[in-house]
Design a protein around this motif. Structure first.
Motif, PDB file in Angstrom:
ATOM      1  N   PRO A  54       0.750  -1.143  -0.096  1.00 23.51           N
ATOM      2  CA  PRO A  54      -0.117   0.063  -0.078  1.00 23.51           C
ATOM      3  C   PRO A  54       0.996   1.272   0.133  1.00 23.51           C
ATOM      4  O   PRO A  54       2.074   1.260   0.386  1.00 23.51           O
ATOM      5  N   SER A  55       0.408   2.385  -0.463  1.00 26.76           N
ATOM      6  CA  SER A  55       0.994   3.583  -0.454  1.00 26.76           C
ATOM      7  C   SER A  55       0.166   4.520   0.240  1.00 26.76           C
ATOM      8  O   SER A  55      -0.976   4.319   0.497  1.00 26.76           O
ATOM      9  N   GLY A  56       0.830   5.820   0.338  1.00 23.79           N
ATOM     10  CA  GLY A  56      -0.097   7.094   0.803  1.00 23.79           C
ATOM     11  C   GLY A  56      -1.364   7.211   0.017  1.00 23.79           C
ATOM     12  O   GLY A  56      -2.173   7.526   0.802  1.00 23.79           O
ATOM     13  N   HIS A  57      -1.265   7.010  -1.202  1.00 29.01           N
ATOM     14  CA  HIS A  57      -2.220   7.532  -1.977  1.00 29.01           C
ATOM     15  C   HIS A  57      -3.501   6.214  -2.127  1.00 29.01           C
ATOM     16  O   HIS A  57      -4.694   6.453  -2.137  1.00 29.01           O
ATOM     17  N   HIS A  58      -2.701   5.084  -2.195  1.00 28.84           N
ATOM     18  CA  HIS A  58      -3.662   3.712  -2.015  1.00 28.84           C
ATOM     19  C   HIS A  58      -3.638   2.754  -0.913  1.00 28.84           C
ATOM     20  O   HIS A  58      -2.675   2.093  -0.776  1.00 28.84           O
ATOM     21  N   SER A  59      -4.081   3.354   0.210  1.00 25.91           N
ATOM     22  CA  SER A  59      -3.837   2.871   1.495  1.00 25.91           C
ATOM     23  C   SER A  59      -4.097   1.058   1.520  1.00 25.91           C
ATOM     24  O   SER A  59      -3.805   0.669   2.461  1.00 25.91           O
ATOM     25  N   PHE A  60      -4.901   0.795   0.671  1.00 24.80           N
ATOM     26  CA  PHE A  60      -5.459  -0.615   0.383  1.00 24.80           C
ATOM     27  C   PHE A  60      -4.558  -1.377  -0.657  1.00 24.80           C
ATOM     28  O   PHE A  60      -4.846  -2.587  -1.144  1.00 24.80           O
ATOM     29  N   GLY A  61      -3.373  -0.732  -1.154  1.00 20.36           N
ATOM     30  CA  GLY A  61      -2.895  -0.869  -2.453  1.00 20.36           C
ATOM     31  C   GLY A  61      -3.788  -1.116  -3.753  1.00 20.36           C
ATOM     32  O   GLY A  61      -4.568  -0.092  -3.719  1.00 20.36           O
ATOM     33  N   LEU A  62      -3.725  -1.817  -4.554  1.00 21.69           N
ATOM     34  CA  LEU A  62      -4.405  -1.635  -5.789  1.00 21.69           C
ATOM     35  C   LEU A  62      -5.537  -2.981  -6.118  1.00 21.69           C
ATOM     36  O   LEU A  62      -5.874  -3.082  -7.092  1.00 21.69           O
ATOM     37  N   LEU A  63      -5.931  -3.428  -4.939  1.00 23.30           N
ATOM     38  CA  LEU A  63      -6.584  -4.582  -4.850  1.00 23.30           C
ATOM     39  C   LEU A  63      -8.049  -4.362  -5.477  1.00 23.30           C
ATOM     40  O   LEU A  63      -8.399  -5.350  -6.129  1.00 23.30           O
ATOM     41  N   ARG A  64      -8.670  -3.220  -5.393  1.00 25.66           N
ATOM     42  CA  ARG A  64      -9.879  -2.954  -6.146  1.00 25.66           C
ATOM     43  C   ARG A  64      -9.896  -3.157  -7.617  1.00 25.66           C
ATOM     44  O   ARG A  64     -11.001  -3.022  -8.140  1.00 25.66           O
ATOM     45  N   LEU A  65      -8.603  -2.875  -8.145  1.00 24.74           N
ATOM     46  CA  LEU A  65      -8.559  -2.811  -9.612  1.00 24.74           C
ATOM     47  C   LEU A  65      -9.140  -4.085 -10.137  1.00 24.74           C
ATOM     48  O   LEU A  65      -9.546  -3.881 -11.343  1.00 24.74           O
ATOM     49  N   THR A  66      -8.860  -5.142  -9.538  1.00 29.52           N
ATOM     50  CA  THR A  66      -9.267  -6.389 -10.174  1.00 29.52           C
ATOM     51  C   THR A  66     -10.902  -6.286 -10.301  1.00 29.52           C
ATOM     52  O   THR A  66     -11.482  -6.889 -11.065  1.00 29.52           O
ATOM     53  N   THR A  67     -11.472  -5.875  -9.184  1.00 25.59           N
ATOM     54  CA  THR A  67     -12.942  -5.775  -8.972  1.00 25.59           C
ATOM     55  C   THR A  67     -13.302  -4.806 -10.213  1.00 25.59           C
ATOM     56  O   THR A  67     -14.460  -5.127 -10.948  1.00 25.59           O
ATOM     57  N   LEU A  68     -12.611  -3.864 -10.510  1.00 25.54           N
ATOM     58  CA  LEU A  68     -13.220  -2.907 -11.507  1.00 25.54           C
ATOM     59  C   LEU A  68     -13.062  -3.561 -13.041  1.00 25.54           C
ATOM     60  O   LEU A  68     -13.651  -3.543 -13.878  1.00 25.54           O
ATOM     61  N   ALA A  69     -11.876  -4.356 -13.143  1.00 21.13           N
ATOM     62  CA  ALA A  69     -11.723  -4.943 -14.383  1.00 21.13           C
ATOM     63  C   ALA A  69     -12.715  -6.179 -14.613  1.00 21.13           C
ATOM     64  O   ALA A  69     -13.160  -6.246 -15.668  1.00 21.13           O
ATOM     65  N   ALA A  70     -13.063  -6.849 -13.498  1.00 20.65           N
ATOM     66  CA  ALA A  70     -14.267  -7.928 -13.645  1.00 20.65           C
ATOM     67  C   ALA A  70     -15.522  -7.215 -13.926  1.00 20.65           C
ATOM     68  O   ALA A  70     -16.312  -7.770 -14.923  1.00 20.65           O
ATOM     69  N   PHE A  71     -15.780  -5.915 -13.537  1.00 22.54           N
ATOM     70  CA  PHE A  71     -17.098  -5.115 -13.919  1.00 22.54           C
ATOM     71  C   PHE A  71     -17.062  -4.906 -15.359  1.00 22.54           C
ATOM     72  O   PHE A  71     -18.013  -5.190 -15.917  1.00 22.54           O
ATOM     73  N   VAL A  72     -15.936  -4.262 -15.981  1.00 21.48           N
ATOM     74  CA  VAL A  72     -15.487  -4.164 -16.998  1.00 21.48           C
ATOM     75  C   VAL A  72     -15.858  -5.284 -18.176  1.00 21.48           C
ATOM     76  O   VAL A  72     -16.543  -4.971 -19.099  1.00 21.48           O
ATOM     77  N   ASN A  73     -15.235  -6.336 -17.784  1.00 26.11           N
ATOM     78  CA  ASN A  73     -15.112  -7.542 -18.459  1.00 26.11           C
ATOM     79  C   ASN A  73     -16.709  -8.022 -18.537  1.00 26.11           C
ATOM     80  O   ASN A  73     -16.881  -8.444 -19.765  1.00 26.11           O
ATOM     81  N   ALA A  74     -17.433  -7.879 -17.409  1.00 28.37           N
ATOM     82  CA  ALA A  74     -18.665  -8.471 -17.441  1.00 28.37           C
ATOM     83  C   ALA A  74     -19.589  -7.465 -18.529  1.00 28.37           C
ATOM     84  O   ALA A  74     -20.571  -8.143 -19.353  1.00 28.37           O
ATOM     85  N   ILE A  75     -19.273  -6.314 -18.484  1.00 28.95           N
ATOM     86  CA  ILE A  75     -20.155  -5.409 -19.470  1.00 28.95           C
ATOM     87  C   ILE A  75     -19.824  -5.746 -20.866  1.00 28.95           C
ATOM     88  O   ILE A  75     -20.457  -5.743 -21.746  1.00 28.95           O
ATOM     89  N   ALA A  76     -18.551  -5.904 -21.253  1.00 30.57           N
ATOM     90  CA  ALA A  76     -18.138  -6.214 -22.631  1.00 30.57           C
ATOM     91  C   ALA A  76     -18.558  -7.715 -22.874  1.00 30.57           C
ATOM     92  O   ALA A  76     -19.057  -7.721 -24.135  1.00 30.57           O
ATOM     93  N   LEU A  77     -18.621  -8.459 -21.888  1.00 26.37           N
ATOM     94  CA  LEU A  77     -19.552  -9.934 -22.129  1.00 26.37           C
ATOM     95  C   LEU A  77     -20.698  -9.595 -22.650  1.00 26.37           C
ATOM     96  O   LEU A  77     -20.988 -10.305 -23.703  1.00 26.37           O
TER      97      LEU A  77
END
Length: 307
Positions: free
Chosen positions: A69-92
């Motif tokens: 994690p960094s100061g800007h992203h205190s949880f790291g970038l774990l949410r990015l995968t959720t966002l990717a899953a969401f975009v993937n589903a819409i493309a689908l």
């Protein structure tokens, strides 16, 4: 810890291999579908695209989980995968609509389909899917949510390949080409189902929904019942980042002899029974002054806090 690390590496290797196999055969199915004129193959390629995306998301998740994690992203970038899953589903869903539209056109204007080429590509696709499924189902993947989701994708894909094989055989033996758009619609329904579920799950997490497997009301009762000093639990907020559940809560307690030991006991209980590693617990030694203590969603912290 080393064991956990090697397990992660094994997961990553399996995911990478399954991704490579799926991506290569997806391209083969696109080429085979265009050359043979088979819509069922193209629909199955669409399904494989979702698999490849699911595997890629799972791979990225294992990668991002290692990022600090960094100061800007205190949880790291774990949410990015959720966002990717969401975009993937819409493309689908978009791909599915296109395939169904094309299938309906073909019912009115049947196209010639090269059955033998279709059969060869479909059998290859089936073997690729079986290999991917074996890779993902083998080993510690069962415990990892991303790997499990990817394995489910591939299992759905097996059905798509079987459908394409059936269509190819029907065309070879009877010459009845409408079976091709018919089966492509069937595969599209499968894709729609997994796409809709993916949109619901990723959307739920993006909207800070509580993890599905944890019942907040039951968790509150369990803390009061199982930890003698705890009298009341309120202002509970539970959400999820990546696969990690996070919780903040206020607990009204009988003033303990050892404040830190009680706090540790609460943390241990949450970790042991709910796999919550990150909990923020505020202990209160007086009755909560707010009328809304039992109401989850009131955020006014007007109880008196004595530490």
């Amino acid at each position: 810890m080393a064991h956990n690390h090697s397990e992660q590496n094994a997961n990553r290797t399996r995911l990478l291999a399954a991704f490579a196999v799926t991506a290569v055969f997806m391209l083969a199915e696109v080429a085979g579908g265009l050359l043979s004129g088979s819509l069922a193959l193209l629909a199955d390629a669409g399904h494989m695209l979702t698999d490849a995306a699911a595997l890629l998301i799972a791979l990225l998740a294992t990668q991002f989980a290692r990022r600090k994690p960094s100061g800007h992203h205190s949880f790291g970038l774990l949410r990015l995968t959720t966002l990717a899953a969401f975009v993937n589903a819409i493309a689908l869903l978009g791909i599915t609509v296109l395939i169904v539209w094309e299938a309906l056109q073909r019912f009115w204007h049947p196209q010639p389909v090269a059955g033998s080429m279709m059969l060869i590509v479909a059998v290859g696709g089936l073997l690729a899917n079986m290999f991917s499924f074996w890779l993902l189902h083998h080993g510690s993947g069962e415990k990892n949510l991303n790997v499990r989701a990817a394995a489910l994708h591939v299992l759905g894909d097996l059905l798509g390949s079987v459908g394409a094989i059936v269509a190819a055989l029907v065309i070879l033996f009877t010459g009845w080409t409408p079976i091709d758009p018919l089966l492509s619609i069937l595969v599209s329904v499968l894709v729609l189902r997994s796409g809709w579920r993916l949109i619901k799950e990723s959307g739920h997490e993006l909207l800070e929904g509580a993890p599905q497997h944890i019942d907040v009301a039951r968790l509150k009762r369990a803390l009061v019942l199982n930890i003698p000093e705890v009298r009341n639990v309120h202002h509970v907020h539970l959400w999820q980042v990546g696969e990690k559940p996070l919780i903040t809560l206020h607990v009204q307690v009988i003033p303990p002899r050892d404040h830190d030991a009680l706090l540790q006991h609460i943390h241990d209980y949450l970790h042991h029974h709910y796999q919550i590693e990150h909990a923020t617990v505020q202990m209160e030694y007086q009755r909560c002054g707010s009328d809304h203590c039992d109401n989850e969603w009131i955020q006014s912290d007007n109880g008196s806090h004595h530490h």
